[in-house]
Write a protein that holds these residues in place. Sequence first.
Motif, PDB file in Angstrom:
ATOM      1  N   SER A 103       0.808  -1.237   0.000  1.00  0.00           N
ATOM      2  CA  SER A 103       0.000   0.000   0.000  1.00  0.00           C
ATOM      3  C   SER A 103       0.832   1.275   0.000  1.00  0.00           C
ATOM      4  O   SER A 103       0.331   2.341  -0.335  1.00  0.00           O
ATOM      5  CB  SER A 103      -0.909   0.016   1.237  1.00  0.00           C
ATOM      6  N   GLY A 104       2.098   1.185   0.426  1.00  0.00           N
ATOM      7  CA  GLY A 104       2.907   2.401   0.564  1.00  0.00           C
ATOM      8  C   GLY A 104       2.823   3.002   1.953  1.00  0.00           C
ATOM      9  O   GLY A 104       3.557   3.937   2.292  1.00  0.00           O
ATOM     10  N   TYR A 105       1.907   2.498   2.780  1.00  0.00           N
ATOM     11  CA  TYR A 105       1.851   2.946   4.172  1.00  0.00           C
ATOM     12  C   TYR A 105       2.992   2.325   4.963  1.00  0.00           C
ATOM     13  O   TYR A 105       3.510   1.263   4.613  1.00  0.00           O
ATOM     14  CB  TYR A 105       0.516   2.548   4.814  1.00  0.00           C
ATOM     15  N   HIS A 106       3.348   2.989   6.070  1.00  0.00           N
ATOM     16  CA  HIS A 106       4.481   2.529   6.869  1.00  0.00           C
ATOM     17  C   HIS A 106       4.084   1.746   8.107  1.00  0.00           C
ATOM     18  O   HIS A 106       4.874   0.970   8.627  1.00  0.00           O
ATOM     19  CB  HIS A 106       5.334   3.726   7.312  1.00  0.00           C
ATOM     20  N   SER A 107       2.875   1.996   8.616  1.00  0.00           N
ATOM     21  CA  SER A 107       2.512   1.333   9.877  1.00  0.00           C
ATOM     22  C   SER A 107       1.073   0.829   9.850  1.00  0.00           C
ATOM     23  O   SER A 107       0.161   1.508   9.374  1.00  0.00           O
ATOM     24  CB  SER A 107       2.702   2.290  11.057  1.00  0.00           C
ATOM     25  N   LEU A 108       0.906  -0.384  10.354  1.00  0.00           N
ATOM     26  CA  LEU A 108      -0.415  -1.010  10.500  1.00  0.00           C
ATOM     27  C   LEU A 108      -0.533  -1.489  11.937  1.00  0.00           C
ATOM     28  O   LEU A 108       0.302  -2.269  12.412  1.00  0.00           O
ATOM     29  CB  LEU A 108      -0.565  -2.201   9.547  1.00  0.00           C
ATOM     30  N   GLY A 109      -1.542  -1.004  12.636  1.00  0.00           N
ATOM     31  CA  GLY A 109      -1.802  -1.478  13.995  1.00  0.00           C
ATOM     32  C   GLY A 109      -2.959  -2.460  13.975  1.00  0.00           C
ATOM     33  O   GLY A 109      -4.065  -2.115  13.557  1.00  0.00           O
TER      34      GLY A 109
END
Length: 682
Positions: A581-587
């Motif tokens: 996705s290009g996001y850096h963090s998933l909680g």
Amino acid sequence: MINATEQEERAYLEEVKEKLTLAIKRVDDAVRQFSDELRQKKEYIHEHQSGMDEADMVAAGQSINRMAFTGEAAVARKRKLFKLAQSPYFGRIDFVTPNQVSTPVYIGVHSFLDEGQRRNLIYDWRAPISSLFYDFELGEASYSTPSGNVRGRIELKRQYKIRDGRLEFLLDSDVNIHDDVLQRELAKSSDDKMKNIVATIQRDQNAVIRNEDASVMVIQGVAGSGKTSIALHRIAFLLYRFRETIAAKDVLIISPNKVFADYISNVLPELGEEHIPELGMEELAADLLGNPYTFQTFFEQVSALLEKPDLGFIERIQFKSSFEFLSKLNQYLLHVENNYFAVKELRVGRTVVPVALLQQKFRTYHRVPLLKRFALVANDVRAYVRDAAGRKLTGQEKATIGEAIPRMFRFNNALDFYRDFYRWIGRPELLKLDHRLHLEYADVFALLYLRLRLEGLTTYEQVKHLLVDEMQDYTPVQYAVLSRLFSCRKTILGDVNQTVNPYSASSAETIERVFPQADVVKLYRSYRSTVEITGFAQRITPNPDIIPLERHGREPAIVRCNNKDEELGAIQQLLTAFNSSGYHSLGIICKTQRQADAMYQALQAPGVQLLTAESTTFKEGVVITTAHLAKGLEFDEVLVPFASARNYQTEVDKRMLYVACTRAMHQLTLTYAGELTSFLVA
């Protein structure tokens, strides 16, 4: 096509960078010189120490210490210059005072003086003149200085994004430009550390940061209002403003857990300040209680409420978290003072010590903690007997007096008083304490409060500013303990809507009852989440005061599954989608630690981090944790599994769900099997 203004700004940036490079070289030369001189001094002392007397050695040692200190200061200066070289400034105002020409004021994380021209090229964001950038638009403006108010006009206001020494963009403004820059900054992915917000501080935030007068400041802010960041910037401002009297080592942060402490650890060093000591509330309690006590932690208390809520347990927590409880403890202490000293006539040899004298001496020391008075009274009685008998006392007579006076008092340790307190209020069943002296969490600070009042405890006089985060999780009796332990200024912050234990939550109004002198500030604008995520969270815990920043994104998704296996499959698919996705963090935020542990075992994916109560660091990537431990953190994307009616049904569950959803910046997904929790049913 680069316009003339941009060309001029790029040329000016290169000029500033050149001066910074020269300054770094000068500091390098100075560091080398200090290092050489220090080495030579040490060699000289080593070679000549046999011929040096004590005064020579002391003088030589002091000289070495001075040189080392100067060298350390030069190294710190170099670090600041390096930081400025990467991003020298983020703002500019052209401010003109009556009878003066307009002067550009460039604002950065640190100040930078052109030593050749003896003028400031860059002003520290905390400098008095820099407040103009945060508090005013074009037109009439003023700022406060120690010598008075300065009035004038802002004729130009400009904001920059400079990264790695390159100008990425600049914006001029005749309206508030912060929102535009704020949108750009907030649209980015999160990092594994909280960042400084000096380029985007808003006017209401600036007022909190620069408040020099409040002895106690309480900041109640909605989820995502930046209250922790504001509080840290406030500390940085106070360290700058009062640098002659307070340093980083004189500040203490009470943080909810080690992960959160690691998450915020970046901000102050980014602002040029050293790391600040931090302590958990339970570490503080363990230090003060000492042996033989052990106690339940706050995490364990909340886990017990989530796993197996017991009505008696809830009642005990509710009562001990109330202001009424603190009032009753104070009433009890007054009762003890007036009734528990059963004075009897004391005979020492032929001398009789009258009851009235003993009572009068006991009252004389009313400012001394109760159990510490006996030794003082005993000394006075010994003097009385010595004068009455006209002779020195024997060792046995002294001991008799020292032992007799404490025996006139009903108890001689805080735990006996604490047990007696519940008998006195007619509710002995409210204290659950086994032979191992293992305390429930709700009893820990109540017992400490009694010890403070009865025995006195070491106070933290070296702390000059106390910062308390997640204020909603601490009770009136905990604040009463902090008030007595720390006589310094305080900044206290949190959000009553984000409590993970509704039976023991404190609002700003509750805290104000312990600190009536407090300045209370309420922050309603939320910067973290998109409008869609904020609106979704409002369905769980409505807050009509919250004002989301107009930043839009995808609607939160609720994914229904037929069973647990299908839900796990859906979560694995979401994990795969996140990785591209290009996001850096998933909680991945679960309700309980048991669920988080099971999720970690089930996914078995490389690079996935499990946060527990024992964790000490926070890294970007995929993080599996509980809502309790995720408080204060934020993620690009949040996944809340098991959002079923069976899993989320109590008031505590509801608070957990709200906290979990409000951690998301850009995207929020919930999965469930069976029936959806009623908290999400429109």
